[in-house]
Write a protein that holds these residues in place. Structure first.
Motif, short mmCIF file in Angstrom:
data_model
loop_
_atom_site.label_atom_id
_atom_site.label_comp_id
_atom_site.label_asym_id
_atom_site.label_seq_id
_atom_site.Cartn_x
_atom_site.Cartn_y
_atom_site.Cartn_z
N GLU A 74 0.83 -1.20 0.00
CA GLU A 74 0.00 0.00 0.00
C GLU A 74 0.86 1.25 0.00
O GLU A 74 1.94 1.28 0.59
CB GLU A 74 -0.95 0.00 1.19
CG GLU A 74 -0.26 0.12 2.53
CD GLU A 74 -1.24 0.05 3.66
OE1 GLU A 74 -1.08 0.84 4.60
OE2 GLU A 74 -2.14 -0.79 3.63
N GLY A 75 0.38 2.27 -0.68
CA GLY A 75 1.09 3.54 -0.73
C GLY A 75 0.46 4.54 0.21
O GLY A 75 -0.71 4.44 0.57
N HIS A 76 1.24 5.49 0.62
CA HIS A 76 0.74 6.54 1.51
C HIS A 76 0.33 7.73 0.67
O HIS A 76 1.12 8.23 -0.13
CB HIS A 76 1.82 6.93 2.51
CG HIS A 76 1.39 7.95 3.50
ND1 HIS A 76 0.55 7.64 4.54
CD2 HIS A 76 1.63 9.27 3.58
CE1 HIS A 76 0.33 8.74 5.23
NE2 HIS A 76 0.97 9.74 4.67
N ASP A 77 -0.90 8.17 0.82
CA ASP A 77 -1.42 9.29 0.04
C ASP A 77 -1.02 10.60 0.71
O ASP A 77 -1.58 11.00 1.73
CB ASP A 77 -2.94 9.19 -0.07
CG ASP A 77 -3.51 10.16 -1.08
OD1 ASP A 77 -2.73 10.91 -1.69
OD2 ASP A 77 -4.73 10.16 -1.25
N LEU A 78 -0.02 11.28 0.15
CA LEU A 78 0.49 12.51 0.75
C LEU A 78 -0.51 13.64 0.67
O LEU A 78 -0.57 14.49 1.56
CB LEU A 78 1.79 12.94 0.06
CG LEU A 78 3.01 12.10 0.40
CD1 LEU A 78 4.21 12.58 -0.41
CD2 LEU A 78 3.31 12.19 1.87
N LEU A 79 -1.32 13.69 -0.38
CA LEU A 79 -2.26 14.79 -0.52
C LEU A 79 -3.35 14.74 0.54
O LEU A 79 -3.83 15.77 1.00
CB LEU A 79 -2.89 14.78 -1.92
CG LEU A 79 -1.95 15.16 -3.06
CD1 LEU A 79 -2.67 15.01 -4.38
CD2 LEU A 79 -1.48 16.58 -2.90
N ARG A 80 -3.77 13.55 0.91
CA ARG A 80 -4.87 13.43 1.88
C ARG A 80 -4.39 13.32 3.31
O ARG A 80 -5.01 13.84 4.22
CB ARG A 80 -5.72 12.21 1.55
CG ARG A 80 -6.48 12.37 0.27
CD ARG A 80 -7.38 11.21 0.05
NE ARG A 80 -7.99 11.30 -1.26
CZ ARG A 80 -8.52 10.29 -1.89
NH1 ARG A 80 -8.55 9.11 -1.32
NH2 ARG A 80 -9.05 10.44 -3.07
N ARG A 81 -3.29 12.63 3.54
CA ARG A 81 -2.87 12.34 4.92
C ARG A 81 -1.63 13.08 5.36
O ARG A 81 -1.29 13.06 6.52
CB ARG A 81 -2.66 10.84 5.07
CG ARG A 81 -3.94 10.06 4.87
CD ARG A 81 -3.76 8.61 5.26
NE ARG A 81 -4.97 7.88 5.02
CZ ARG A 81 -5.17 7.13 3.95
NH1 ARG A 81 -4.24 7.00 3.05
NH2 ARG A 81 -6.30 6.49 3.80
N GLY A 82 -0.90 13.70 4.45
CA GLY A 82 0.31 14.42 4.82
C GLY A 82 1.49 13.49 4.98
O GLY A 82 1.44 12.31 4.66
N PHE A 83 2.57 14.02 5.49
CA PHE A 83 3.79 13.25 5.67
C PHE A 83 3.66 12.32 6.86
O PHE A 83 3.01 12.64 7.86
CB PHE A 83 4.99 14.17 5.87
CG PHE A 83 5.33 14.97 4.64
CD1 PHE A 83 5.90 14.36 3.55
CD2 PHE A 83 5.05 16.32 4.58
CE1 PHE A 83 6.21 15.08 2.41
CE2 PHE A 83 5.35 17.05 3.46
CZ PHE A 83 5.93 16.43 2.36
N THR A 84 4.30 11.16 6.77
CA THR A 84 4.26 10.22 7.88
C THR A 84 5.30 10.61 8.92
O THR A 84 6.30 11.24 8.62
CB THR A 84 4.56 8.78 7.40
OG1 THR A 84 5.84 8.77 6.78
CG2 THR A 84 3.51 8.30 6.44
N SER A 85 5.03 10.24 10.14
CA SER A 85 5.94 10.55 11.23
C SER A 85 6.16 9.30 12.06
O SER A 85 5.21 8.67 12.51
CB SER A 85 5.36 11.66 12.11
OG SER A 85 6.16 11.86 13.24
#
Length: 140
Positions: free
Chosen positions: A25-36
């Motif tokens: 699965e990919g992380h959606d930067l536009l919807r969820r922002g950067f991961t921390s």
């Protein structure tokens, strides 16, 4: 045949839906922002969890005191006012000051850590306004 080529391909070749579930699965930067990584870790100090829940604990204490002094109606009325004030905000891509909520809690005359070091003009949360509104309305 009245069916188009796209529907023929769709019927013959299974096309997986594009979703964020699965092993890759990919992380959606536009919807969820950067991961921390820090948000995924446990609190490193025993007081960190208490500090994160400070306002919630203070509200519970104030409601309990208000109930003992004035009865059940006072905290219920105040909770309804809190809920109504939290619903009124600016558009999702603009910073909301929540001045009405601060006034109800009595924090409007206090200068705290967030007032000085939380400048919304230096925020990294700004995104595309149209996409943020569509996400909030459930269109995406």
């Amino acid at each position: 045949n009245s069916r188009g080529a796209a529907s023929l391909l769709k019927d013959s070749i299974p096309i997986p839906e594009f979703s964020s579930s699965g092993p890759f699965e990919g992380h959606d930067l536009l919807r969820r922002g950067f991961t921390s990584v820090k948000s995924e870790l446990l609190p490193c100090h025993p007081l960190e969890l208490s500090e994160k829940n400070f306002q919630l604990n203070q509200d519970k204490t104030n409601f309990a005191t208000l109930r003992n002094i004035q009865g059940l109606h006072a905290p219920l009325k105040l909770q309804m006012e809190f809920r109504a004030v939290k619903q009124v905000q600016r558009l999702p891509f603009l910073h909301s000051s929540n001045i009405a909520l601060d006034t109800l809690r009595g924090n409007d005359e206090c200068i705290s850590f967030e007032d000085i070091l939380n400048d919304p003009s230096q925020s990294e949360v700004m995104g595309e306004p149209h996409m943020m509104m569509e996400y909030k309305l459930g269109l995406l």
